[in-house]
Scaffold this motif. Sequence first.
Motif, PDB file in Angstrom:
ATOM      1  N   MET B  94      47.435  50.030  54.209  1.00  0.00           N
ATOM      2  CA  MET B  94      46.714  50.197  55.479  1.00  0.00           C
ATOM      3  C   MET B  94      45.734  51.377  55.397  1.00  0.00           C
ATOM      4  SD  MET B  94      47.962  50.827  59.358  1.00  0.00           S
ATOM      5  CE  MET B  94      48.152  52.567  59.110  1.00  0.00           C
ATOM      6  N   VAL B  95      46.203  52.486  54.822  1.00  0.00           N
ATOM      7  CA  VAL B  95      45.332  53.660  54.743  1.00  0.00           C
ATOM      8  C   VAL B  95      44.079  53.327  53.916  1.00  0.00           C
ATOM      9  CG1 VAL B  95      45.156  56.038  53.904  1.00  0.00           C
ATOM     10  CG2 VAL B  95      47.235  55.277  55.079  1.00  0.00           C
ATOM     11  N   LEU B  96      44.268  52.534  52.881  1.00  0.00           N
ATOM     12  CA  LEU B  96      43.133  52.128  52.045  1.00  0.00           C
ATOM     13  C   LEU B  96      42.091  51.353  52.856  1.00  0.00           C
ATOM     14  CD1 LEU B  96      42.187  52.360  49.137  1.00  0.00           C
ATOM     15  CD2 LEU B  96      43.477  50.309  48.588  1.00  0.00           C
ATOM     16  N   HIS B  97      42.545  50.635  53.877  1.00  0.00           N
ATOM     17  CA  HIS B  97      41.582  49.898  54.710  1.00  0.00           C
ATOM     18  C   HIS B  97      40.683  50.845  55.516  1.00  0.00           C
ATOM     19  CE1 HIS B  97      42.839  46.036  53.497  1.00  0.00           C
ATOM     20  NE2 HIS B  97      44.031  46.081  54.048  1.00  0.00           N
ATOM     21  N   GLY B  98      41.041  52.122  55.564  1.00  0.00           N
ATOM     22  CA  GLY B  98      40.129  53.100  56.146  1.00  0.00           C
ATOM     23  C   GLY B  98      38.811  53.161  55.376  1.00  0.00           C
ATOM     24  N   ARG B  99      38.842  52.686  54.138  1.00  0.00           N
ATOM     25  CA  ARG B  99      37.630  52.675  53.302  1.00  0.00           C
ATOM     26  C   ARG B  99      36.827  51.387  53.508  1.00  0.00           C
ATOM     27  NH1 ARG B  99      35.972  57.104  52.315  1.00  0.00           N
ATOM     28  NH2 ARG B  99      34.807  56.389  50.487  1.00  0.00           N
ATOM     29  N   PHE B 100      37.263  50.560  54.431  1.00  0.00           N
ATOM     30  CA  PHE B 100      36.602  49.260  54.642  1.00  0.00           C
ATOM     31  C   PHE B 100      35.089  49.372  54.888  1.00  0.00           C
ATOM     32  CE2 PHE B 100      35.336  45.626  57.250  1.00  0.00           C
ATOM     33  CZ  PHE B 100      35.754  44.577  56.449  1.00  0.00           C
ATOM     34  N   PRO B 101      34.641  50.371  55.679  1.00  0.00           N
ATOM     35  CA  PRO B 101      33.177  50.436  55.915  1.00  0.00           C
ATOM     36  C   PRO B 101      32.370  50.677  54.641  1.00  0.00           C
ATOM     37  CG  PRO B 101      34.379  51.810  57.483  1.00  0.00           C
ATOM     38  CD  PRO B 101      35.370  51.374  56.458  1.00  0.00           C
ATOM     39  N   TYR B 102      33.027  51.169  53.596  1.00  0.00           N
ATOM     40  CA  TYR B 102      32.302  51.494  52.352  1.00  0.00           C
ATOM     41  C   TYR B 102      32.381  50.356  51.328  1.00  0.00           C
ATOM     42  CZ  TYR B 102      32.662  56.076  54.470  1.00  0.00           C
ATOM     43  OH  TYR B 102      32.581  57.123  55.354  1.00  0.00           O
ATOM     44  N   LEU B 103      33.089  49.268  51.680  1.00  0.00           N
ATOM     45  CA  LEU B 103      33.229  48.147  50.743  1.00  0.00           C
ATOM     46  C   LEU B 103      31.873  47.510  50.462  1.00  0.00           C
ATOM     47  CD1 LEU B 103      36.234  45.783  51.610  1.00  0.00           C
ATOM     48  CD2 LEU B 103      35.807  47.030  49.508  1.00  0.00           C
ATOM     49  N   SER B 104      31.626  47.264  49.204  1.00  0.00           N
ATOM     50  CA  SER B 104      30.422  46.503  48.857  1.00  0.00           C
ATOM     51  C   SER B 104      30.845  45.444  47.851  1.00  0.00           C
ATOM     52  CB  SER B 104      29.348  47.422  48.271  1.00  0.00           C
ATOM     53  OG  SER B 104      29.860  48.070  47.136  1.00  0.00           O
ATOM     54  N   TYR B 105      29.884  44.660  47.388  1.00  0.00           N
ATOM     55  CA  TYR B 105      30.208  43.611  46.430  1.00  0.00           C
ATOM     56  C   TYR B 105      30.930  44.209  45.238  1.00  0.00           C
ATOM     57  CZ  TYR B 105      29.758  39.565  43.442  1.00  0.00           C
ATOM     58  OH  TYR B 105      30.041  38.498  42.639  1.00  0.00           O
ATOM     59  N   PRO B 106      32.030  43.681  44.700  1.00  0.00           N
ATOM     60  CA  PRO B 106      32.658  42.394  45.018  1.00  0.00           C
ATOM     61  C   PRO B 106      33.771  42.507  46.053  1.00  0.00           C
ATOM     62  CG  PRO B 106      33.607  43.233  43.008  1.00  0.00           C
ATOM     63  CD  PRO B 106      32.695  44.301  43.530  1.00  0.00           C
ATOM     64  N   ARG B 107      33.595  43.313  47.072  1.00  0.00           N
ATOM     65  CA  ARG B 107      34.542  43.440  48.178  1.00  0.00           C
ATOM     66  C   ARG B 107      35.917  43.906  47.719  1.00  0.00           C
ATOM     67  NH1 ARG B 107      31.665  44.295  52.018  1.00  0.00           N
ATOM     68  NH2 ARG B 107      33.166  43.664  53.566  1.00  0.00           N
ATOM     69  N   ARG B 108      35.973  44.814  46.759  1.00  0.00           N
ATOM     70  CA  ARG B 108      37.246  45.362  46.296  1.00  0.00           C
ATOM     71  C   ARG B 108      37.167  46.881  46.362  1.00  0.00           C
ATOM     72  NH1 ARG B 108      38.953  41.293  47.396  1.00  0.00           N
ATOM     73  NH2 ARG B 108      39.939  39.673  46.153  1.00  0.00           N
ATOM     74  N   TYR B 109      38.291  47.531  46.723  1.00  0.00           N
ATOM     75  CA  TYR B 109      38.308  48.988  46.810  1.00  0.00           C
ATOM     76  C   TYR B 109      38.234  49.605  45.414  1.00  0.00           C
ATOM     77  CZ  TYR B 109      39.674  48.113  51.626  1.00  0.00           C
ATOM     78  OH  TYR B 109      39.686  47.684  52.927  1.00  0.00           O
ATOM     79  N   SER B 110      37.478  50.701  45.316  1.00  0.00           N
ATOM     80  CA  SER B 110      37.278  51.352  44.022  1.00  0.00           C
ATOM     81  C   SER B 110      38.356  52.410  43.789  1.00  0.00           C
ATOM     82  CB  SER B 110      35.894  52.013  44.008  1.00  0.00           C
ATOM     83  OG  SER B 110      35.880  53.062  44.965  1.00  0.00           O
ATOM     84  N   SER B 111      38.351  52.979  42.589  1.00  0.00           N
ATOM     85  CA  SER B 111      39.309  54.058  42.293  1.00  0.00           C
ATOM     86  C   SER B 111      39.007  55.274  43.175  1.00  0.00           C
ATOM     87  CB  SER B 111      39.241  54.424  40.813  1.00  0.00           C
ATOM     88  OG  SER B 111      37.914  54.760  40.472  1.00  0.00           O
ATOM     89  N   HIS B 112      37.729  55.497  43.513  1.00  0.00           N
ATOM     90  CA  HIS B 112      37.379  56.595  44.419  1.00  0.00           C
ATOM     91  C   HIS B 112      38.002  56.346  45.802  1.00  0.00           C
ATOM     92  CE1 HIS B 112      35.181  59.676  46.559  1.00  0.00           C
ATOM     93  NE2 HIS B 112      34.714  58.759  47.393  1.00  0.00           N
ATOM     94  N   ASP B 113      37.932  55.107  46.276  1.00  0.00           N
ATOM     95  CA  ASP B 113      38.542  54.771  47.561  1.00  0.00           C
ATOM     96  C   ASP B 113      40.038  55.091  47.532  1.00  0.00           C
ATOM     97  OD1 ASP B 113      36.158  53.804  48.674  1.00  0.00           O
ATOM     98  OD2 ASP B 113      36.476  51.801  47.830  1.00  0.00           O
ATOM     99  N   ARG B 114      40.686  54.752  46.436  1.00  0.00           N
ATOM    100  CA  ARG B 114      42.132  55.007  46.324  1.00  0.00           C
ATOM    101  C   ARG B 114      42.410  56.506  46.319  1.00  0.00           C
ATOM    102  NH1 ARG B 114      44.411  50.176  45.513  1.00  0.00           N
ATOM    103  NH2 ARG B 114      42.894  48.604  44.870  1.00  0.00           N
ATOM    104  N   GLU B 115      41.570  57.279  45.667  1.00  0.00           N
ATOM    105  CA  GLU B 115      41.759  58.746  45.657  1.00  0.00           C
ATOM    106  C   GLU B 115      41.630  59.308  47.068  1.00  0.00           C
ATOM    107  OE1 GLU B 115      38.914  60.289  42.909  1.00  0.00           O
ATOM    108  OE2 GLU B 115      39.809  59.199  41.218  1.00  0.00           O
ATOM    109  N   VAL B 116      40.631  58.827  47.800  1.00  0.00           N
ATOM    110  CA  VAL B 116      40.429  59.302  49.181  1.00  0.00           C
ATOM    111  C   VAL B 116      41.643  58.947  50.044  1.00  0.00           C
ATOM    112  CG1 VAL B 116      39.002  59.051  51.263  1.00  0.00           C
ATOM    113  CG2 VAL B 116      37.913  59.157  49.025  1.00  0.00           C
TER     114      VAL B 116
END
Lengths: 335, 250
Positions: B94-116
Motif C-alpha cells: 500500500m505504501v508503495l502505491h503512494g508512488r502512483f503519481p510518478y508511475l510511467s511506462y511500463p507502469r511498474r514501480y522502480s527501485s527508487h520508488d521502493r526506497e522512498v
Amino acid sequence: MKSLRKNKIGYIYGIAILLLLLAAVLGVLFGSSELRLSDMLSSLIAGDMQSPEARILLYVRLPRVLGSLICGMALAVSGAVIQGVLANRLASPSIIGVNAGAGLAVTIGSALGIIGGWRLSLFAFVGAFLTVMLVSLGARKWGASRGTVILMGVALNALLGAISDTVTTFNPEISIQSLDFKIGDFSSVTYAKLIPATVIVLISVLILLTFSNELDVLTLGDENAKGLGMNTNVMRVIFLLLSALLAGAAVSVCGLLSFVGLLVPHAVRRIATSESKHLLPLCALFGAGFVSLCDTLARVVFAPYELPVGIIMAFLGAPFFIFILIKGKGGHRNA
Amino acid sequence: MLELNRISAGYGKQTVLDGISVDFEKGKLTSIIGVNGCGKSTLLKAILGILSLSSGEIFIDGENLLTISRNEIAKKIAYLSQGKNIPDMTVEQMVLHGRFPYLSYPRRYSSHDREVAIKAMETVGVAEFAHKPLYSLSGGMRQNAYIAMALAQDTDYILLDEPTTYLDIAHQLELMRLLKQLSDNGKGIVTVMHDLPLAFDFSDTLTVMNNGGIIACGTPSELCNLPIIEDIFGVKIKQMQDGMYSYQYQ
C-alpha cells in the motif's frame, strides 16, 4: 521474509504452468475416441490430413483444448477484475449477470442467423458490457451494499434468462436453447468461434496486466485513488470494458460457464496473493488449466458419453471452494 | 503556500462552500474545526479537485491548481480520506502505491520508488510491519501506514480528513505528535478535526468553519478565548496551567 514470499509466489507460478501444460496434454490425449498421440502425430508428419487421427486432432481435440484454455483464462481474469472494481469478492461474471447478458446477446444473434465468428463475439461483448455497466452504475448511484449488488445480479440473471428463453421459445431452431449452452460446454467449439475469442482474450489480458497497479489503487477507495492522481471514472470504465470483453468472448465460445470466475480468483488469493500483478496472471494460468482439466474429465468419465463441463466443474469446484473458505475463515475482512 | 481565493463548491445545485479565502503554510500544522456539515471535508475535496469549483481559484506556490492535471496535483498534495477501505494488501504494497503519481511506462514501480516507500515506513514506525497484511494491524498502526503512503507521495502538503476517528486516546495522541513532527520537518499539514482539545494542543493555526464559510483563523491561544468557539460548539476551551487545552462546559 520478502525472499520467502517471492519464492512462494515463484513456486505457485511453477505449479500453475505445470497444471496448464498437463491439462493441455491430457486434453489432446484423452477423449471419447481412443487414439494414440503417436498415431495422430505420424499422420500429421506424413501430411495425411484426411486421416481420422489427424482430423480428430486438428478439428476436434485441438480447438476444444484451446477453447477450454482460453475460456478458463478469460472468465477467471474477468472475475478477478470485476471483484476488484466493485470492491466485492462475491462478484463474478456469472453471479452479477454479465454472462447472462452476453448469453442473451448471443441468443439474439443466433436468432438473427449469426452462427459464429467476430459478429457473434461482438454481440456477446455488447451484452456483457451493458450488463456490467448497469450493475456498476447502479451500485454507485444508489450506494448499494455488497449484498445488494449480488441480489441485483440474481434478479438480472433471472430477467435476462427469461428474455433468452422467450427468444428461444419463438425461435426453436436455434441451437443456443440447448442445456449445453446454459451450463457451459466445449463440444461445439470451432475455429470460427475460437479465433476471434482468442485474439480478444489475449489482448485484453495483456492490457489488464499493464494496468495491474491501477486495479490495486482502486481498491484503496475512490477518494484515495483520486488523491493519488487517478481518474477513477475512466479507469473503472476501462476495467469493466475489458472484463466484459473477456466474459463475452468466453460466452461466445462455450456458453454460460459459471463458477470459474468466482472460484479461481478466490483460490489464488488464498494460496498466493491479492496483489494484482500476480493475481491476474495466476488467475489466467489456473483458470485455463482448471477448465481444461475439467473438460477432459467431462469427456472421459462416462466415455463414450460426454458431460457438459459445467457439471464437472460444479462437482470438483464446489467442495474445493467450501474447503478454502472454511480453511481461510476470517482471513480476509473485505471478502 | 496553498492559497484559496474566494472558492465556492458544492454537490449538484447545493452550494456547500461559499466564497472561502484562506492560506495554508508549509511547515505548519493547521486544523480545520467546525460542527458536522459545515463543509470541512468538502473544503479538502475542493482543494484536490475531487469536487469541481463553481468559482474561485486555488494557488500552490503561485501555480494555479485549476490549470494542472490531477496527476500533477497528486505530486504536490497528498490526501487521506476519512472513510478508508482496508485493502487486501500488505503495508509495503500500500505504501508503495503512494508512488502512483510518478508511475510511467511500463507502469511498474522502480527501485527508487521502493526506497522512498521504505523510508516513509521507517519515518512513521511501520517498517517492521512491512510484510504484514493491513487488516492484521491495529487501528493506530494502520493509520500510520496510510500516513506512510502519503509521505511516499513526496508532496509539500498533506491533507487529512479526521485522521483520529476510531482511534483510542493513546493512538490519537501518538498520531497528532507524528503530524506535528512532520510539519516541524517542513510539510504543510492540513487536517480536519472534531476533537477540540487535540486540535488546540497540537495545531500551529486553527481555521474555524461554520455554514460553508470561514469565520475565524488564528493560533490556539488567539482563538481559545473568543466567544465564537462557545457560540458554535456550545463549550468553552480553556488553557490549563500546564499549557494544554481542555473543554469547559456547564
